[in-house]
Design a protein around this motif. Structure first.
Motif, PDB file in Angstrom:
ATOM      1  N   ALA A   8       0.607  -1.025  -0.034  1.00 43.81           N
ATOM      2  CA  ALA A   8      -0.021  -0.087   0.029  1.00 43.81           C
ATOM      3  C   ALA A   8       0.881   1.377   0.061  1.00 43.81           C
ATOM      4  O   ALA A   8       0.555   2.189  -0.788  1.00 43.81           O
ATOM      5  CB  ALA A   8      -1.031  -0.156   1.201  1.00 43.81           C
ATOM      6  N   MET A   9       1.934   1.261   0.677  1.00 40.68           N
ATOM      7  CA  MET A   9       2.766   2.514   0.801  1.00 40.68           C
ATOM      8  C   MET A   9       3.547   2.689  -0.563  1.00 40.68           C
ATOM      9  O   MET A   9       3.778   3.820  -1.040  1.00 40.68           O
ATOM     10  CB  MET A   9       3.970   2.114   1.941  1.00 40.68           C
ATOM     11  CG  MET A   9       3.501   2.692   3.348  1.00 40.68           C
ATOM     12  SD  MET A   9       2.764   4.049   3.455  1.00 40.68           S
ATOM     13  CE  MET A   9       4.289   5.049   3.486  1.00 40.68           C
ATOM     14  N   CYS A  10       3.799   1.508  -0.933  1.00 36.66           N
ATOM     15  CA  CYS A  10       4.651   1.407  -2.393  1.00 36.66           C
ATOM     16  C   CYS A  10       3.705   2.066  -3.433  1.00 36.66           C
ATOM     17  O   CYS A  10       3.960   3.169  -4.321  1.00 36.66           O
ATOM     18  CB  CYS A  10       5.207   0.354  -2.869  1.00 36.66           C
ATOM     19  SG  CYS A  10       6.558  -0.176  -2.050  1.00 36.66           S
ATOM     20  N   GLY A  11       2.305   1.540  -3.375  1.00 38.20           N
ATOM     21  CA  GLY A  11       1.361   2.071  -4.486  1.00 38.20           C
ATOM     22  C   GLY A  11       0.973   3.592  -4.124  1.00 38.20           C
ATOM     23  O   GLY A  11       0.881   4.128  -5.124  1.00 38.20           O
ATOM     24  N   ALA A  12       1.078   4.207  -2.882  1.00 38.23           N
ATOM     25  CA  ALA A  12       0.570   5.407  -2.439  1.00 38.23           C
ATOM     26  C   ALA A  12       1.842   6.345  -2.990  1.00 38.23           C
ATOM     27  O   ALA A  12       1.641   7.196  -3.630  1.00 38.23           O
ATOM     28  CB  ALA A  12       0.703   5.623  -1.132  1.00 38.23           C
ATOM     29  N   VAL A  13       3.024   5.931  -3.140  1.00 37.10           N
ATOM     30  CA  VAL A  13       4.224   6.595  -3.395  1.00 37.10           C
ATOM     31  C   VAL A  13       4.395   6.645  -4.905  1.00 37.10           C
ATOM     32  O   VAL A  13       4.572   7.826  -5.475  1.00 37.10           O
ATOM     33  CB  VAL A  13       5.812   6.156  -2.819  1.00 37.10           C
ATOM     34  CG1 VAL A  13       6.764   6.707  -3.552  1.00 37.10           C
ATOM     35  CG2 VAL A  13       5.624   6.330  -1.681  1.00 37.10           C
ATOM     36  N   LEU A  20       2.749  14.074  -9.744  1.00 36.07           N
ATOM     37  CA  LEU A  20       3.813  14.905  -9.742  1.00 36.07           C
ATOM     38  C   LEU A  20       4.392  15.047 -11.282  1.00 36.07           C
ATOM     39  O   LEU A  20       4.526  16.093 -11.844  1.00 36.07           O
ATOM     40  CB  LEU A  20       4.997  14.861  -8.833  1.00 36.07           C
ATOM     41  CG  LEU A  20       4.668  15.092  -7.455  1.00 36.07           C
ATOM     42  CD1 LEU A  20       5.644  14.690  -6.712  1.00 36.07           C
ATOM     43  CD2 LEU A  20       4.030  16.471  -7.311  1.00 36.07           C
ATOM     44  N   ALA A  21       4.659  13.967 -11.973  1.00 40.06           N
ATOM     45  CA  ALA A  21       4.902  13.940 -13.337  1.00 40.06           C
ATOM     46  C   ALA A  21       4.044  14.384 -14.167  1.00 40.06           C
ATOM     47  O   ALA A  21       4.049  15.208 -15.196  1.00 40.06           O
ATOM     48  CB  ALA A  21       5.361  12.505 -13.603  1.00 40.06           C
TER      49      ALA A  21
END
Length: 85
Positions: A8-13, A20-21
């Motif tokens: 979940a953290m990796c997905g959020a990042v 941002l891109a």
């Protein structure tokens, strides 16, 4: 930590970086479409020292819309930027 929390953290990042891109791409597209263009002249070259030697950095000058002379050196440098030497 559980595997689900890490995913979940990796997905959020990843979503944050993608957002941002996309925002950056929209800003660049708007500037290319609506931005004010100015033609500059290289007025000087300065040395940018670094650990293995040095690079020549151009100093570019132009006159803005208010008639003020502006001089700057690009922050992005190097042979990979397709700039003439």
């Amino acid at each position: 930590m559980s595997d689900a929390w890490g995913m979940a953290m990796c997905g959020a990042v990843a979503l944050l970086l993608l957002g941002l891109a996309v925002r950056e791409a929209v800003v660049v597209r708007r500037l290319k479409r609506d931005g004010v263009r100015a033609q500059g002249v290289v007025v000087d070259n300065t040395r940018d020292d670094y650990s293995d030697g040095f690079n020549w950095v151009p100093v570019i000058a132009f006159v803005d819309q208010q008639g003020h002379r502006v001089e700057f050196s690009p922050k992005m440098r190097g042979t990979g930027m397709n700039l003439a030497r």
